[in-house]
Design an enzyme around this catalytic site. Structure first.
Site, PDB file in Angstrom:
ATOM      1  N   HIS A 136       0.895  -1.239   0.039  1.00  0.00           N
ATOM      2  CA  HIS A 136       0.089  -0.161   0.163  1.00  0.00           C
ATOM      3  C   HIS A 136       0.818   1.363   0.109  1.00  0.00           C
ATOM      4  O   HIS A 136       0.285   2.169  -0.229  1.00  0.00           O
ATOM      5  CB  HIS A 136      -0.798  -0.068   1.294  1.00  0.00           C
ATOM      6  CG  HIS A 136      -2.096  -0.757   1.046  1.00  0.00           C
ATOM      7  ND1 HIS A 136      -3.105  -0.351   0.581  1.00  0.00           N
ATOM      8  CD2 HIS A 136      -2.408  -2.206   1.215  1.00  0.00           C
ATOM      9  CE1 HIS A 136      -4.265  -1.314   0.340  1.00  0.00           C
ATOM     10  NE2 HIS A 136      -3.662  -2.616   1.109  1.00  0.00           N
ATOM     11  N   ASP A 143      -7.745  -1.802  -1.301  1.00  0.00           N
ATOM     12  CA  ASP A 143      -8.606  -2.730  -0.744  1.00  0.00           C
ATOM     13  C   ASP A 143     -10.062  -2.395  -1.065  1.00  0.00           C
ATOM     14  O   ASP A 143     -10.504  -1.135  -0.782  1.00  0.00           O
ATOM     15  CB  ASP A 143      -8.533  -2.550   0.853  1.00  0.00           C
ATOM     16  CG  ASP A 143      -7.026  -3.126   1.436  1.00  0.00           C
ATOM     17  OD1 ASP A 143      -6.491  -4.020   0.610  1.00  0.00           O
ATOM     18  OD2 ASP A 143      -6.533  -2.846   2.348  1.00  0.00           O
ATOM     19  N   GLU A 205      -6.167 -12.652   0.836  1.00  0.00           N
ATOM     20  CA  GLU A 205      -7.103 -11.532   1.187  1.00  0.00           C
ATOM     21  C   GLU A 205      -8.097 -11.228   0.087  1.00  0.00           C
ATOM     22  O   GLU A 205      -7.891 -10.844  -1.021  1.00  0.00           O
ATOM     23  CB  GLU A 205      -6.400 -10.175   1.424  1.00  0.00           C
ATOM     24  CG  GLU A 205      -5.487 -10.362   2.762  1.00  0.00           C
ATOM     25  CD  GLU A 205      -4.713  -9.123   2.935  1.00  0.00           C
ATOM     26  OE1 GLU A 205      -4.880  -8.186   2.270  1.00  0.00           O
ATOM     27  OE2 GLU A 205      -4.033  -9.205   3.797  1.00  0.00           O
ATOM     28  N   HIS A 208      -8.014  -7.347  -1.263  1.00  0.00           N
ATOM     29  CA  HIS A 208      -6.864  -6.680  -1.752  1.00  0.00           C
ATOM     30  C   HIS A 208      -6.419  -7.093  -3.103  1.00  0.00           C
ATOM     31  O   HIS A 208      -6.081  -8.209  -3.372  1.00  0.00           O
ATOM     32  CB  HIS A 208      -5.691  -7.317  -0.872  1.00  0.00           C
ATOM     33  CG  HIS A 208      -4.482  -6.339  -1.041  1.00  0.00           C
ATOM     34  ND1 HIS A 208      -3.496  -5.615  -0.109  1.00  0.00           N
ATOM     35  CD2 HIS A 208      -3.321  -6.532  -2.329  1.00  0.00           C
ATOM     36  CE1 HIS A 208      -2.529  -5.199  -0.719  1.00  0.00           C
ATOM     37  NE2 HIS A 208      -2.217  -5.803  -1.847  1.00  0.00           N
TER      38      HIS A 208
END
Length: 237
Positions: A136, A143, A205, A208
């Site tokens: 990030h 996200d 995830e 993500h």
């Protein structure tokens, strides 16, 4: 902590700027969850990405509209300065301690190691080494989830940032339970609109997605070893 495999991918910074994600055609999670906790953004916005990421987000939103009219991609989080990454790692560590009824000063080393292993499964190490940036912090990761035509957040079966196996993208893939099959279908829809736009999904995830960073390059190379992708985006201070 040992380096994760994607951290070994070389970076050739392209110099592409961070740009603001427009409020239309997307929606944002407001108030921003990490800002609301007091994360130190220092007047920087979490709703920024690299120019190439924004172009692909717009493409993904366009594809979503074609199959699900009125639906929108909801941005939960995007750009994250290194200080914010450290803040959230520390916050998550403290949350796990509280949930387990533990006190940091009384932790044994094995207990500390087990909690850190859990935290770093879902949170990238806030490594200041420019060769190993958190995804990030490069502006190359987002996200996200989906909002339907009525404005309701689509149920994915688990919340973003949950530290559990329910966060794994295919957790509900083989379920015979009706609602859980729906959760998986929603996750697959999100994955389809993002991957057709050039993104790669984090293996652990469902929310993500990345483009241009080390994780993206590593995943591209895992899918096709002849691709020889390198990262285009390094850390932005």
């Amino acid at each position: 902590m040992p380096l994760k495999p994607y951290k070994l991918v070389p970076i050739q910074e392209c110099g592409e700027p961070l740009v603001a994600i427009p409020p239309d055609p997307f929606t944002f999670v407001r108030p921003h969850p990490y800002e609301n906790l007091g994360a130190p953004y220092d007047n920087k916005s979490p709703f920024y990405v690299r120019q190439g990421v924004l172009e692909r987000l717009l493409n993904a939103q366009s594809q979503l509209q074609k199959s699900h009219s009125g639906w929108k991609i909801q941005i939960f989080d995007a750009y994250r300065p290194l200080a914010v990454q450290q803040f959230m790692v520390d916050h998550t560590f403290a949350e796990v301690l509280q949930q387990k009824g533990l006190t940091e000063s009384e932790l044994t080393e094995p207990e500390r190691a087990a909690i850190l292993e859990l935290v770093y499964e879902f949170w990238a190490l806030p490594d200041p080494n420019p060769a190993h940036p958190p995804p990030h912090s490069t502006g190359g990761a987002v996200d996200i989830t989906l909002v339907d035509a009525t404005g309701q957040v689509v149920d994915m079966g688990s919340p973003i940032d949950e530290l559990s196996p329910r966060s794994y993208p295919n957790h509900f893939a083989t379920s015979k339970n009706g609602p859980e099959q729906t959760y998986h279908a929603h996750r697959e829809l999100l994955n389809w609109v993002m991957t057709q736009a050039g993104f790669q999904r984090h293996p652990g995830e469902w929310w993500h997605f990345c483009y241009g960073d080390q994780m993206w390059a590593w995943l591209m190379n895992q899918a096709d070893p002849t691709f020889a992708a390198i990262a285009r985006y390094g850390r932005i201070a």
